[in-house]
Design a protein around this motif. Structure first.
Motif, PDB file in Angstrom:
ATOM      1  N   GLN A  30     -15.721 -11.622  39.057  1.00 50.81           N
ATOM      2  CA  GLN A  30     -14.563 -10.933  39.633  1.00 50.81           C
ATOM      3  C   GLN A  30     -14.256  -9.647  38.871  1.00 50.81           C
ATOM      4  OE1 GLN A  30     -11.651 -14.156  39.489  1.00 50.81           O
ATOM      5  NE2 GLN A  30     -11.693 -14.240  41.719  1.00 50.81           N
ATOM      6  N   LYS A  31     -14.312  -9.693  37.553  1.00 49.52           N
ATOM      7  CA  LYS A  31     -13.970  -8.525  36.732  1.00 49.52           C
ATOM      8  C   LYS A  31     -15.040  -7.440  36.788  1.00 49.52           C
ATOM      9  CE  LYS A  31     -10.857 -10.990  33.735  1.00 49.52           C
ATOM     10  NZ  LYS A  31     -10.596 -11.609  32.454  1.00 49.52           N
ATOM     11  N   SER A  32     -16.190  -7.740  37.376  1.00 53.81           N
ATOM     12  CA  SER A  32     -17.232  -6.724  37.541  1.00 53.81           C
ATOM     13  C   SER A  32     -16.847  -5.709  38.614  1.00 53.81           C
ATOM     14  CB  SER A  32     -18.568  -7.381  37.911  1.00 53.81           C
ATOM     15  OG  SER A  32     -19.035  -8.198  36.859  1.00 53.81           O
ATOM     16  N   PHE A  33     -15.872  -6.070  39.439  1.00 56.61           N
ATOM     17  CA  PHE A  33     -15.405  -5.167  40.487  1.00 56.61           C
ATOM     18  C   PHE A  33     -14.162  -4.426  40.006  1.00 56.61           C
ATOM     19  CE2 PHE A  33     -17.966  -8.258  42.741  1.00 56.61           C
ATOM     20  CZ  PHE A  33     -18.681  -7.460  43.615  1.00 56.61           C
ATOM     21  N   LYS A  34     -14.030  -3.155  40.428  1.00 55.43           N
ATOM     22  CA  LYS A  34     -12.939  -2.319  39.935  1.00 55.43           C
ATOM     23  C   LYS A  34     -11.567  -2.792  40.377  1.00 55.43           C
ATOM     24  CE  LYS A  34     -15.336   1.925  39.009  1.00 55.43           C
ATOM     25  NZ  LYS A  34     -15.541   3.312  39.282  1.00 55.43           N
ATOM     26  N   THR A  35     -11.359  -2.934  41.672  1.00 53.44           N
ATOM     27  CA  THR A  35     -10.011  -3.248  42.134  1.00 53.44           C
ATOM     28  C   THR A  35      -9.953  -4.540  42.926  1.00 53.44           C
ATOM     29  OG1 THR A  35     -10.382  -1.798  44.023  1.00 53.44           O
ATOM     30  CG2 THR A  35      -9.178  -0.858  42.163  1.00 53.44           C
ATOM     31  N   GLU A  36     -10.643  -4.556  44.049  1.00 56.04           N
ATOM     32  CA  GLU A  36     -10.628  -5.755  44.897  1.00 56.04           C
ATOM     33  C   GLU A  36     -11.603  -6.780  44.339  1.00 56.04           C
ATOM     34  OE1 GLU A  36      -8.618  -6.291  47.538  1.00 56.04           O
ATOM     35  OE2 GLU A  36      -7.684  -4.368  47.100  1.00 56.04           O
ATOM     36  N   ARG A  37     -11.100  -7.949  44.020  1.00 57.27           N
ATOM     37  CA  ARG A  37     -11.940  -8.989  43.410  1.00 57.27           C
ATOM     38  C   ARG A  37     -12.226 -10.110  44.403  1.00 57.27           C
ATOM     39  NH1 ARG A  37      -9.495  -8.240  37.467  1.00 57.27           N
ATOM     40  NH2 ARG A  37     -10.562  -6.259  37.183  1.00 57.27           N
ATOM     41  N   PRO A  38     -13.494 -10.521  44.506  1.00 51.92           N
ATOM     42  CA  PRO A  38     -13.841 -11.569  45.470  1.00 51.92           C
ATOM     43  C   PRO A  38     -13.279 -12.928  45.043  1.00 51.92           C
ATOM     44  CG  PRO A  38     -15.732 -11.058  44.089  1.00 51.92           C
ATOM     45  CD  PRO A  38     -14.654 -10.070  43.733  1.00 51.92           C
ATOM     46  N   PRO A  39     -12.889 -13.747  46.000  1.00 54.46           N
ATOM     47  CA  PRO A  39     -12.408 -15.091  45.665  1.00 54.46           C
ATOM     48  C   PRO A  39     -13.558 -15.964  45.143  1.00 54.46           C
ATOM     49  CG  PRO A  39     -12.460 -14.780  48.048  1.00 54.46           C
ATOM     50  CD  PRO A  39     -12.824 -13.468  47.427  1.00 54.46           C
ATOM     51  N   HIS A  40     -13.221 -16.934  44.320  1.00 53.29           N
ATOM     52  CA  HIS A  40     -14.234 -17.843  43.760  1.00 53.29           C
ATOM     53  C   HIS A  40     -15.074 -18.493  44.846  1.00 53.29           C
ATOM     54  CE1 HIS A  40     -12.045 -18.536  39.657  1.00 53.29           C
ATOM     55  NE2 HIS A  40     -12.427 -17.299  39.830  1.00 53.29           N
ATOM     56  N   LYS A  41     -14.437 -18.859  45.955  1.00 48.76           N
ATOM     57  CA  LYS A  41     -15.157 -19.530  47.045  1.00 48.76           C
ATOM     58  C   LYS A  41     -16.264 -18.631  47.603  1.00 48.76           C
ATOM     59  CE  LYS A  41     -14.457 -22.137  51.232  1.00 48.76           C
ATOM     60  NZ  LYS A  41     -14.031 -21.977  52.563  1.00 48.76           N
ATOM     61  N   LEU A  42     -15.995 -17.343  47.752  1.00 47.08           N
ATOM     62  CA  LEU A  42     -17.003 -16.411  48.266  1.00 47.08           C
ATOM     63  C   LEU A  42     -18.146 -16.245  47.265  1.00 47.08           C
ATOM     64  CD1 LEU A  42     -17.807 -14.447  50.531  1.00 47.08           C
ATOM     65  CD2 LEU A  42     -16.653 -12.656  49.239  1.00 47.08           C
ATOM     66  N   ILE A  43     -17.821 -16.179  45.978  1.00 45.34           N
ATOM     67  CA  ILE A  43     -18.856 -16.074  44.949  1.00 45.34           C
ATOM     68  C   ILE A  43     -19.757 -17.304  45.015  1.00 45.34           C
ATOM     69  CG2 ILE A  43     -19.331 -15.956  42.464  1.00 45.34           C
ATOM     70  CD1 ILE A  43     -16.524 -14.562  42.211  1.00 45.34           C
ATOM     71  N   LEU A  44     -19.153 -18.480  45.127  1.00 48.90           N
ATOM     72  CA  LEU A  44     -19.922 -19.726  45.213  1.00 48.90           C
ATOM     73  C   LEU A  44     -20.823 -19.727  46.443  1.00 48.90           C
ATOM     74  CD1 LEU A  44     -20.659 -22.609  44.371  1.00 48.90           C
ATOM     75  CD2 LEU A  44     -18.651 -23.377  45.656  1.00 48.90           C
ATOM     76  N   GLU A  45     -20.288 -19.338  47.594  1.00 49.93           N
ATOM     77  CA  GLU A  45     -21.087 -19.306  48.818  1.00 49.93           C
ATOM     78  C   GLU A  45     -22.286 -18.375  48.644  1.00 49.93           C
ATOM     79  OE1 GLU A  45     -18.259 -18.217  51.848  1.00 49.93           O
ATOM     80  OE2 GLU A  45     -17.308 -20.193  51.801  1.00 49.93           O
TER      81      GLU A  45
END
Length: 90
Positions: A30-45
C-alpha cells in the motif's frame, strides 16, 4: 458472526510466513503508492492470480499491479536496494 479469513492470513499460509510478516507485506505494498492505496483484498486477489512461487518484495508487487492495470495510481520511487558488506568488493 462469520469466521472470515483475512487477506494477511491467506498470504501467511500460502507463503509460509508469519501473520506479522504478511501484515507488513500488505502495508508496504500500500505504501508503495503515492496517494491512493489499494485495499488488502485487492492485493490478495492480485497475488493469487499471479501464481508466485515466492512472495515478491512489496514494491515489486505494487509495480506489477500498476503495470497490468490492477491499480493504476502513481507509485512512489523504488526503495533503495540493501547490499550486504560481504557482497561489496574492495
Amino acid at each position: 458472526m462469520t469466521n472470515k479469513i483475512k487477506p494477511f492470513e491467506t498470504i501467511a499460509s500460502q507463503f509460509q510466513i508469519s501473520h506479522e510478516s504478511a501484515k507488513y507485506f500488505l502495508g508496504r505494498v500500500q505504501k508503495s503508492f503515492k496517494t491512493e492505496r489499494p485495499p488488502h483484498k485487492l492485493i490478495l486477489e492480485f497475488i493469487e492470480t499471479q501464481n508466485f512461487e515466492f512472495l515478491p518484495t512489496p514494491y515489486e508487487a505494487a509495480e506489477m499491479m500498476y503495470e497490468n492495470g490492477t491499480w493504476s495510481y502513481a507509485l512512489n520511487s523504488a526503495p533503495p536496494i540493501l547490499v550486504d558488506d560481504e557482497d561489496l568488493e574492495i
